[in-house]
Design a protein around this motif. Sequence first.
Motif, PDB file in Angstrom:
ATOM      1  N   ILE A  23      35.621  42.573  41.116  1.00  0.00           N
ATOM      2  CA  ILE A  23      35.796  41.372  40.284  1.00  0.00           C
ATOM      3  C   ILE A  23      35.202  41.519  38.878  1.00  0.00           C
ATOM      4  CG2 ILE A  23      36.021  39.703  42.194  1.00  0.00           C
ATOM      5  CD1 ILE A  23      33.039  39.108  41.955  1.00  0.00           C
ATOM      6  N   GLN A  24      34.236  42.436  38.726  1.00  0.00           N
ATOM      7  CA  GLN A  24      33.628  42.686  37.396  1.00  0.00           C
ATOM      8  C   GLN A  24      33.248  41.369  36.703  1.00  0.00           C
ATOM      9  OE1 GLN A  24      36.062  45.619  35.117  1.00  0.00           O
ATOM     10  NE2 GLN A  24      37.264  45.841  36.996  1.00  0.00           N
ATOM     11  N   PRO A  25      32.325  40.610  37.294  1.00  0.00           N
ATOM     12  CA  PRO A  25      32.036  39.265  36.754  1.00  0.00           C
ATOM     13  C   PRO A  25      31.150  39.266  35.515  1.00  0.00           C
ATOM     14  CG  PRO A  25      30.596  39.713  38.624  1.00  0.00           C
ATOM     15  CD  PRO A  25      31.521  40.902  38.503  1.00  0.00           C
ATOM     16  N   TRP A  26      30.706  40.422  35.069  1.00  0.00           N
ATOM     17  CA  TRP A  26      29.696  40.506  34.011  1.00  0.00           C
ATOM     18  C   TRP A  26      30.262  40.470  32.607  1.00  0.00           C
ATOM     19  CZ3 TRP A  26      29.258  44.202  38.183  1.00  0.00           C
ATOM     20  CH2 TRP A  26      30.241  45.213  38.119  1.00  0.00           C
ATOM     21  N   ALA A  43      35.195  32.385  36.153  1.00  0.00           N
ATOM     22  CA  ALA A  43      36.531  32.596  36.723  1.00  0.00           C
ATOM     23  C   ALA A  43      36.577  33.870  37.577  1.00  0.00           C
ATOM     24  CB  ALA A  43      37.567  32.679  35.605  1.00  0.00           C
ATOM     25  N   ARG A  44      35.505  34.667  37.522  1.00  0.00           N
ATOM     26  CA  ARG A  44      35.473  35.931  38.259  1.00  0.00           C
ATOM     27  C   ARG A  44      34.498  35.886  39.429  1.00  0.00           C
ATOM     28  NH1 ARG A  44      37.705  40.347  36.292  1.00  0.00           N
ATOM     29  NH2 ARG A  44      39.073  39.931  34.549  1.00  0.00           N
ATOM     30  N   ARG A 198      43.391  45.658  35.335  1.00  0.00           N
ATOM     31  CA  ARG A 198      42.275  46.615  35.358  1.00  0.00           C
ATOM     32  C   ARG A 198      41.089  46.089  36.160  1.00  0.00           C
ATOM     33  NH1 ARG A 198      43.508  50.502  31.785  1.00  0.00           N
ATOM     34  NH2 ARG A 198      41.425  51.347  31.887  1.00  0.00           N
ATOM     35  N   ASP A 199      41.356  45.330  37.207  1.00  0.00           N
ATOM     36  CA  ASP A 199      40.303  44.848  38.095  1.00  0.00           C
ATOM     37  C   ASP A 199      40.920  44.683  39.477  1.00  0.00           C
ATOM     38  OD1 ASP A 199      41.849  42.552  38.094  1.00  0.00           O
ATOM     39  OD2 ASP A 199      40.465  41.355  36.886  1.00  0.00           O
TER      40      ASP A 199
END
Length: 334
Positions: A23-26, A43-44, A198-199
């Motif tokens: 999810i790459q929430p950063w 949103a992630r 890309r996620d």
Amino acid sequence: VADAAVWTRLLEQARWAPSPHNIQPWRVRPRSATAADLLYDPARLLPDTDPTGFFTQVGFGIFLEALDVAAAAHGLEVEVAPVAWRLDATAAGLPLLARLRLAPRTRPEPLDASLLERRRTSRLRYDGEPVDAATLEACRAIAAAAGQSWTATSDPEAVAWTLRLNRDTLFYDMADAAARGEVGRWIRTTPAEERRHRDGLSARCLGFPGWLLRLFFRHHRLMEWPGLRQAIRMRYDRSMRGTRTVAWLTGRFDGPADAVAAGRMLGRLWLTLTARGVGLHPFGSIITNPRAYARLRERMAGGDPQARTWLIMRLGRSAEPPRSLRREAAEVLA
Ligand SMILES: Cc1cc2nc3c(=O)[nH]c(=O)nc-3n(C[C@H](O)[C@H](O)[C@H](O)COP(=O)(O)O)c2cc1C
């Protein structure tokens, strides 16, 4: 901004950190050449499958450790001053998690920054050999340094039991409409979809054909056909072949700060395995799915009631796994 240059360089490597469902929430907002804010994108997050946010916080812990390993290559270290580790999927904007500061390095770093890009999840078949004792000992020491306990076993019955539980968990998650919807939003079934985002979890990385994933997530009722369920089980079992070692991590995991600390440790452990050529496949959904977790607890009953098993995984040597994509450093910058 010139000040962003050093942060961009660190993000080029740290963005390869793993997160649940990729999810790459950063997000990182540079304030100067030595200061930045660590933010998250509401949103992630995974409010349905990770309602406490602890697993996502594990991802933030891994990301912070990755930034620090990247900084070490420049003679720097990343100091982290938490603001609030709370995650809220309904929050507006990009809330602040922590303030980061780059300082001259005082602690040695044995892990090479090139490992950040080499590390992957190995969902492939393994080579049929148990993981060697020296590697398991290295993992135990990394966990112990963070106050966690690491247990590995190559007992065939325990390995088979764990693989079966993880296989059942696929179906438990899919039987739940909220979980299916949430995971389904991170599934990338075609190469074009994968490249656009890309996620998320691509068919390529999961080792499942895109059309089968689409059926699984978007036409779930078809899954009631016993033949299709059986085909999925067989495919799963094939992908797990050669697995001889499973392991689990137990220790403090009672709040978001614990989860971030646990994640930092997991990040080091994963990079250490990468350096040794050993692949790791976390079975996170066994922990996040209540029904699967109850089965795990029942099997582990009798242990320390205070200690929580917060991750179970398989490990072993495999061919090189496909690399899952990441958003660009420029997209991580805020
Ligand atoms: C806390 C955590 C839990 C995870 N749980 C699972 C899981 O249950 N099943 C799985 O196949 N992968 C799991 N993963 C792996 C992620 O999906 C993976 O790291 C991500 O898709 C990026 O791929 P990469 O590790 O190959 O770079 C987990 C990762 C993390 C950090």
